[in-house]
Design a protein around this motif. Structure first.
Motif, PDB file in Angstrom:
ATOM      1  N   UNK A   1       6.580   3.546  -6.532  1.00 13.08           N
ATOM      2  CA  UNK A   1       5.628   3.178  -5.500  1.00 13.08           C
ATOM      3  C   UNK A   1       4.793   2.001  -6.000  1.00 13.08           C
ATOM      4  N   UNK A   2       4.648   0.984  -5.159  1.00 10.02           N
ATOM      5  CA  UNK A   2       3.805  -0.172  -5.477  1.00 10.02           C
ATOM      6  C   UNK A   2       2.545  -0.086  -4.631  1.00 10.02           C
ATOM      7  N   UNK A   3       1.384  -0.248  -5.282  1.00  6.75           N
ATOM      8  CA  UNK A   3       0.134  -0.157  -4.539  1.00  6.75           C
ATOM      9  C   UNK A   3      -0.870  -1.174  -5.061  1.00  6.75           C
TER      10      UNK A   3
ATOM     11  N   UNK B   1       0.860  -1.178   0.000  1.00  8.22           N
ATOM     12  CA  UNK B   1       0.000   0.000   0.000  1.00  8.22           C
ATOM     13  C   UNK B   1       0.896   1.226   0.000  1.00  8.22           C
ATOM     14  N   UNK B   2       0.975   1.906  -1.144  1.00 13.85           N
ATOM     15  CA  UNK B   2       1.897   3.029  -1.305  1.00 13.85           C
ATOM     16  C   UNK B   2       3.287   2.678  -0.770  1.00 13.85           C
ATOM     17  N   UNK B   3       3.736   1.492  -1.097  1.00 18.47           N
ATOM     18  CA  UNK B   3       5.029   1.006  -0.607  1.00 18.47           C
ATOM     19  C   UNK B   3       6.146   1.477  -1.537  1.00 18.47           C
ATOM     20  N   UNK B   4       7.102   2.224  -1.013  1.00 22.19           N
ATOM     21  CA  UNK B   4       8.183   2.708  -1.869  1.00 22.19           C
ATOM     22  C   UNK B   4       9.182   1.605  -2.202  1.00 22.19           C
ATOM     23  N   UNK B   5       9.754   1.676  -3.404  1.00 24.43           N
ATOM     24  CA  UNK B   5      10.841   0.792  -3.818  1.00 24.43           C
ATOM     25  C   UNK B   5      12.081   1.663  -3.959  1.00 24.43           C
ATOM     26  N   UNK B   6      13.082   1.397  -3.146  1.00 24.61           N
ATOM     27  CA  UNK B   6      14.285   2.231  -3.139  1.00 24.61           C
ATOM     28  C   UNK B   6      15.502   1.395  -3.525  1.00 24.61           C
ATOM     29  N   UNK B   7      16.082   1.745  -4.651  1.00 22.33           N
ATOM     30  CA  UNK B   7      17.293   1.067  -5.110  1.00 22.33           C
ATOM     31  C   UNK B   7      18.342   2.092  -5.507  1.00 22.33           C
ATOM     32  N   UNK B   8      18.311   3.253  -4.830  1.00 21.05           N
ATOM     33  CA  UNK B   8      19.289   4.290  -5.087  1.00 21.05           C
ATOM     34  C   UNK B   8      18.965   5.178  -6.269  1.00 21.05           C
TER      35      UNK B   8
END
Length: 487
Positions: free
Chosen positions: A348-350, A335-342
């Motif tokens: 954002x995955x939702x 739910x509005x989950x951020x994906x951080x890979x620099x």
């Protein structure tokens, strides 16, 4: 437990076979039957449990509950008019009416159910209570977690989970209650103390004949709170005053009602302040006012927090405890989950898979996006086809760059689903059926300060294609695509 003792909970039945066997388990799934189990035959949409009586007996079933007489040699048969209702009564009896000893909160609505249950879990944990959660992502009992196949499991599974909660000394349990579960009687016999309504928008019209029928199913949770006022165990309905369905749901319950809304209701928000890093507001309640700050973003997050606060207040939790829980929550997986890979842009995955939820998420991201807003979106197969063009229209309206792709096609042709989404469209968009390729292409197109929303699957770690679940996690695919783009 002896069979005769177990079926004594049923008001009307016919029993064939004199032997009073010992029942060691209850199940409606012939694949799970073991020695000593009571097998209950359920007529579903795709299969009829009566077809598996012989298989169940071969696997050791001690007795059968069915809706029609079948000649059985040595196995007792109990015939009832409705096995779904009988199953709920039997499960409650077998597991010693487990919800009577729990504070049980049910959350229903089109969107927000998962987030509200997670917020309630945070609140009651902050209040030093042992908690249980049953929902879309997982079932949690104290510190243990279990996978789930339906938003709301069947009556036997539910009573089994709640019985385990009582064994683990859980104080309060939260569960998502789907319209399917309400309509099919999966929650018959559960002793809800608080029923929460989030909102109603188009979804599940592949199952319900229209929105009125969808609302009727939702209203059952509130009518099933009961007509009696028990001061020893008070019950409450918590209802979104801003939703058009509010009046009908309020009238559906005889119990005290707490309403909530952005500007109206017993619980509401003042001075809402939003940013890309979170949200804050003053929460006005019958118990007083409190300042709330959270890393959650978007107006819909305010609604979810108000809903959770209403249920917690109904169970006597203090305002400072509620605010403290909101301050430390990190949100819900998918739910509005951020994906951080620099990367220098946002991903954002939702789980947004309805027109209303997709519009809410896109509007929220649009409000904080300094570059282009991009979206990868599809629609699931064997589900409400009427929402497909609406989903596409919303994506085209609020995003700068749209990638239409496959979601969980199930047994449908992915190209046919995409045709339903795009045939009426004008304007520029990209249609890439392979979801992995669509995510890769969308990631590659991103520039600094852009935001990419990958919508529809959220926390799911699979794609369902022709009856097979294939490993697929939007978050992992996005992270891999970022890293590959640097090579």
């Amino acid at each position: 437990m002896k069979l005769n003792e177990l079926i004594a909970c049923l008001s009307f039945y016919r029993k064939y076979g004199e032997n009073d066997v010992t029942i060691t388990g209850v199940t409606m799934d012939s694949r799970e039957v073991g020695p000593g189990d009571l097998f209950i035959c359920i007529r579903g949409f795709k299969t009829d449990g009566h077809q598996y009586i012989s298989k169940a007996i071969e696997q050791g079933a001690a007795a059968i509950v069915a809706m029609e007489y079948t000649e059985l040699e040595d196995t007792p048969l109990v015939v009832v008019s409705d096995t779904k209702r009988a199953m709920a009564q039997i499960a409650s009896c077998f597991y010693s009416d487990p919800t009577s000893g729990l504070d049980l909160i049910g959350v229903t609505g089109t969107n927000g159910k998962t987030t509200v249950t997670y917020l309630l879990d945070e609140i009651f944990t902050e209040d030093r209570k042992s908690t249980g959660v049953i929902g879309t992502i997982q079932t949690k009992i104290s510190e243990q977690t279990y996978d789930v196949s339906n938003t709301t499991p069947d009556a036997v599974s539910l009573n089994r989970f709640f019985h385990k909660m009582t064994e683990e000394d859980v104080d309060v349990a939260m569960m998502e209650v789907s319209s399917h579960a309400l309509d099919q009687g999966r929650v018959y016999g559960l002793d809800f103390d608080v029923a929460v309504f989030t909102n109603l928008s188009q979804d599940h019209l592949d199952y319900h004949k229209d929105m009125d029928d969808y609302l009727r199913a939702k209203s059952l949770l509130f009518s099933q709170l009961g007509n009696h006022y028990d001061n020893g165990k008070k019950k409450f309905a918590v209802i979104n005053r801003d939703d058009a369905a509010a009046d009908i749901l309020i009238k559906s319950s005889a119990q005290p009602v707490l309403t909530y809304g952005l500007e109206q209701g017993d619980i509401h928000a003042l001075d809402i302040r939003t940013s890309e890093t979170g949200i804050s507001f003053t929460m006005v309640t019958p118990a007083g006012n409190v300042e709330v700050s959270s890393s959650l973003i978007g107006t819909f997050s305010v609604y979810n927090m108000l809903a959770a606060a209403g249920a917690a207040i109904a169970r006597g939790v203090g305002l400072e405890t509620i605010a403290s829980a909101f301050a430390r929550t990190k949100g819900v997986p998918g739910r509005l989950e951020p994906v951080s890979a620099g990367q220098s842009y946002g991903i954002v995955v939702d789980y947004a898979h309805t027109p209303d939820s997709l519009e809410n998420v896109l509007k929220t991201l649009k409000g904080v996006c300094e570059g282009d807003l991009r979206v990868v979106i599809g629609c699931g197969g064997e589900r409400d086809t009427g929402k497909r063009p609406a989903m596409a229209d919303i994506a085209m309206t609020f995003a700068d760059d749209v990638y239409f792709t496959s979601d969980n096609p199930r047994s449908e042709d992915p190209e046919s689903i995409l045709n339903d989404m795009t045939d009426h469209l004008s304007g520029e968009y990209r249609r890439i059926t392979d979801r992995k390729e669509a995510i890769r292409r969308a990631v590659t197109s991103c520039r600094s300060k852009d935001i990419l929303l990958i919508a529809g699957k959220g926390h799911e770690t699979y794609q369902e294609i022709n009856g097979e679940k294939i490993d697929f996690d939007d978050r992992k695919i996005a992270e891999q695509s970022v890293k590959q783009g640097r090579m």
